[in-house]
Structure formats: structure tokens, C-alpha cells
Motif scaffolding. Structure first.
Motif, PDB file in Angstrom:
ATOM      1  N   GLY A  49      -8.109   7.909   6.853  1.00 33.10           N
ATOM      2  CA  GLY A  49      -8.359   9.319   6.606  1.00 33.10           C
ATOM      3  C   GLY A  49      -9.790   9.722   6.899  1.00 33.10           C
ATOM      4  O   GLY A  49     -10.044  10.814   7.408  1.00 33.10           O
ATOM      5  N   PRO A  54      -7.621  14.438   8.016  1.00 32.24           N
ATOM      6  CA  PRO A  54      -6.657  14.520   6.916  1.00 32.24           C
ATOM      7  C   PRO A  54      -5.215  14.233   7.331  1.00 32.24           C
ATOM      8  O   PRO A  54      -4.461  13.644   6.552  1.00 32.24           O
ATOM      9  N   GLU A  55      -4.817  14.623   8.541  1.00 31.75           N
ATOM     10  CA  GLU A  55      -3.440  14.371   8.957  1.00 31.75           C
ATOM     11  C   GLU A  55      -3.177  12.884   9.143  1.00 31.75           C
ATOM     12  O   GLU A  55      -2.159  12.354   8.690  1.00 31.75           O
ATOM     13  N   ARG A  56      -4.093  12.207   9.797  1.00 35.53           N
ATOM     14  CA  ARG A  56      -3.930  10.761   9.991  1.00 35.53           C
ATOM     15  C   ARG A  56      -4.041  10.027   8.656  1.00 35.53           C
ATOM     16  O   ARG A  56      -3.326   9.058   8.421  1.00 35.53           O
ATOM     17  N   GLY A  57      -4.893  10.497   7.773  1.00 36.60           N
ATOM     18  CA  GLY A  57      -4.986   9.889   6.453  1.00 36.60           C
ATOM     19  C   GLY A  57      -3.706  10.059   5.654  1.00 36.60           C
ATOM     20  O   GLY A  57      -3.287   9.159   4.938  1.00 36.60           O
ATOM     21  N   MET A  58      -3.063  11.234   5.795  1.00 38.77           N
ATOM     22  CA  MET A  58      -1.808  11.469   5.103  1.00 38.77           C
ATOM     23  C   MET A  58      -0.715  10.534   5.625  1.00 38.77           C
ATOM     24  O   MET A  58       0.012   9.923   4.837  1.00 38.77           O
ATOM     25  N   VAL A  59      -0.621  10.417   6.939  1.00 40.30           N
ATOM     26  CA  VAL A  59       0.388   9.532   7.537  1.00 40.30           C
ATOM     27  C   VAL A  59       0.114   8.080   7.157  1.00 40.30           C
ATOM     28  O   VAL A  59       1.030   7.335   6.799  1.00 40.30           O
ATOM     29  N   GLY A  61      -1.568   6.967   4.513  1.00 34.20           N
ATOM     30  CA  GLY A  61      -1.320   6.781   3.089  1.00 34.20           C
ATOM     31  C   GLY A  61       0.157   6.668   2.770  1.00 34.20           C
ATOM     32  O   GLY A  61       0.574   5.811   1.984  1.00 34.20           O
ATOM     33  N   PHE A  62       0.965   7.529   3.392  1.00 38.78           N
ATOM     34  CA  PHE A  62       2.409   7.460   3.164  1.00 38.78           C
ATOM     35  C   PHE A  62       2.983   6.162   3.697  1.00 38.78           C
ATOM     36  O   PHE A  62       3.751   5.483   3.004  1.00 38.78           O
TER      37      PHE A  62
END
Length: 71
Positions: A49, A54-59, A61-62
Motif C-alpha cells: 500500500g 491505496p488500490e494496490r494496498g487494498m488488493v 491486504g485482501f
């Protein structure tokens, strides 16, 4: 289509995640400096992230959280 899958961040994250998960479950399970468990999967998600946004961090993290829960 195959090139898009190979170049996606999830395709690169899964092998790295499997390696980090294996290290966390085996080698770092016994290492507890000051009684604190090391969370390598969380550190990898936070690093993704911080570097990728933030988008790559969200992916990340999930994906890593799902791998940790299943593994």
C-alpha cells in the motif's frame, strides 16, 4: 488476455505471499522478541500500500489476509 493476467499485481503477489506465509508459519512462529509475534503478512500488505497506492494496498491486504486465513 494471458499477458494481462501475468502482468497483474495479484499474479505477482500470490507467489510472494505464499513464500512469506510459509516463512511466517514456520520460521517466525517461534521467534517472539519481547513476547511479540512478528506479522510478516501485515507488513507485506502495508508495504504494498505504501509503494503502490491505496488500490494496490487494498488488493494486497485482501489477498494476503485471505491467504493467511486459509493457510
Amino acid at each position: 488476455m494471458i499477458a494481462a493476467i501475468v502482468q497483474s499485481s495479484v499474479a505477482r503477489l500470490v507467489p510472494v505471499g505464499i513464500l512469506v506465509l510459509a516463512l511466517q508459519k514456520t520460521l517466525f512462529a517461534e521467534m517472539r522478541p519481547a513476547g511479540v509475534a512478528l506479522q510478516l503478512m501485515l507488513a507485506l500488505a502495508a508495504a504494498a500500500g505504501a509503494v503502490g497506492g491505496p488500490e494496490r494496498g487494498m488488493v494486497a491486504g485482501f489477498t494476503l489476509g485471505l491467504m493467511y486465513d486459509i493457510g
